[in-house]
Design a protein around this motif. Structure first.
Motif, PDB file in Angstrom:
ATOM      1  N   GLN A  16       0.729  -1.461  -0.297  1.00  0.00           N
ATOM      2  CA  GLN A  16      -0.063   0.002   0.082  1.00  0.00           C
ATOM      3  C   GLN A  16       0.813   1.152  -0.097  1.00  0.00           C
ATOM      4  O   GLN A  16       0.452   2.229  -0.788  1.00  0.00           O
ATOM      5  N   GLN A  17       1.752   1.372   0.903  1.00  0.00           N
ATOM      6  CA  GLN A  17       2.728   2.283   0.805  1.00  0.00           C
ATOM      7  C   GLN A  17       3.987   2.827  -0.566  1.00  0.00           C
ATOM      8  O   GLN A  17       3.792   3.647  -1.015  1.00  0.00           O
ATOM      9  N   GLN A  19       2.751   1.176  -3.143  1.00  0.00           N
ATOM     10  CA  GLN A  19       2.258   2.656  -4.693  1.00  0.00           C
ATOM     11  C   GLN A  19       1.406   3.632  -4.135  1.00  0.00           C
ATOM     12  O   GLN A  19       1.256   4.489  -4.525  1.00  0.00           O
ATOM     13  N   THR A  20       1.286   4.154  -2.657  1.00  0.00           N
ATOM     14  CA  THR A  20       1.041   5.711  -2.366  1.00  0.00           C
ATOM     15  C   THR A  20       2.367   5.973  -3.370  1.00  0.00           C
ATOM     16  O   THR A  20       2.024   7.539  -3.206  1.00  0.00           O
ATOM     17  N   GLU A  23       2.777   6.644  -7.307  1.00  0.00           N
ATOM     18  CA  GLU A  23       1.167   7.371  -7.801  1.00  0.00           C
ATOM     19  C   GLU A  23       1.242   8.192  -7.162  1.00  0.00           C
ATOM     20  O   GLU A  23       0.930   9.798  -8.456  1.00  0.00           O
ATOM     21  N   ALA A  24       1.965   9.267  -6.591  1.00  0.00           N
ATOM     22  CA  ALA A  24       2.354  10.061  -6.320  1.00  0.00           C
ATOM     23  C   ALA A  24       3.085  10.654  -7.525  1.00  0.00           C
ATOM     24  O   ALA A  24       3.163  12.001  -7.579  1.00  0.00           O
ATOM     25  N   THR A 134       5.124   7.098   5.351  1.00  0.00           N
ATOM     26  CA  THR A 134       3.971   7.499   4.443  1.00  0.00           C
ATOM     27  C   THR A 134       2.778   7.715   4.124  1.00  0.00           C
ATOM     28  O   THR A 134       2.070   7.645   5.399  1.00  0.00           O
ATOM     29  N   ALA A 137      -2.462   5.911   1.712  1.00  0.00           N
ATOM     30  CA  ALA A 137      -3.365   6.014   0.409  1.00  0.00           C
ATOM     31  C   ALA A 137      -4.888   6.381   1.061  1.00  0.00           C
ATOM     32  O   ALA A 137      -5.593   6.449   2.180  1.00  0.00           O
ATOM     33  N   GLU A 138      -5.790   7.361   0.448  1.00  0.00           N
ATOM     34  CA  GLU A 138      -6.704   7.992  -0.058  1.00  0.00           C
ATOM     35  C   GLU A 138      -8.126   6.648   0.408  1.00  0.00           C
ATOM     36  O   GLU A 138      -8.792   6.583   1.395  1.00  0.00           O
TER      37      GLU A 138
END
Length: 183
Positions: A16-17, A19-20, A23-24, A134, A137-138
């Motif tokens: 998840q981290q 991915q965040t 994506e940033a 980190t 994620a939204e």
């Protein structure tokens, strides 16, 4: 980009981290079975059959996305970087202590550029002392609740006798600043 995560909840949080972070930097996440430029496989090594599952997931990702940059991270990448890098399907090997560097490492090799000269990035996990914080994620994909990582590390003994002790796989148990270590 797409992701697959094998193993524990800590790996799920790490994915998840990652991915965040990606994506940033402008990457867009797609389902694992959809075409992607980058495929990240977060591996496990604490069960007797984990390496077999890791290899299968890597091969499946490469078959589904032959032009993608295949990144392998997680516990198997940390304990056996040579074996992971030895797989023809793997373009980049990133250990547990270097996951936060993945966006920069991908920029360094150029997404889809194929084999990189320096494609193994595995630091001595014993020197990692702080948790990388980190942004959350939204909306975590496929989850109704997000994970909140307040502690990192592992004290669990691997199931396979040949697997290294947790201290060589994950950092020593540590907490975010201001939060006590519970385990």
């Amino acid at each position: 980009m797409s992701f697959t995560t094998l193993g524990c909840r800590l790996n799920q949080v790490d994915t998840q981290q990652i991915q965040t972070l990606l994506e940033a930097r402008g990457f867009r996440t797609v389902d694992f079975d959809e075409p992607a430029d980058v495929v990240v496989i977060n591996t496990c090594t604490v069960t007797a059959r984990a390496e077999l599952s890791d290899r299968r997931s890597i091969r499946r990702a490469a078959r589904a996305n032959p032009a993608a940059t295949v990144v392998v991270t997680g516990c198997w990448a940390q304990t056996s970087p040579g074996a992971v890098a030895g797989m023809n399907e793997v373009d980049l090997v990133v250990g547990n202590g270097d996951k936060h560097r993945l966006p920069d490492l991908l920029e360094g090799i150029g997404v889809g550029a194929g084999q990189a000269a320096d494609r193994v990035h595995v630091s001595d996990i014993g020197e990692v002392r702080a948790i990388e914080v980190t942004p959350a994620a939204e909306r975590p994909a496929g989850r109704s609740r997000a994970f909140l990582k307040v502690q990192d590390g592992c004290r669990e003994a691997p199931a396979a006798a040949s697997t290294p002790r947790p201290s060589s796989i994950r950092p020593a148990v540590s907490s975010r600043p201001g939060i006590p270590s519970w385990c």
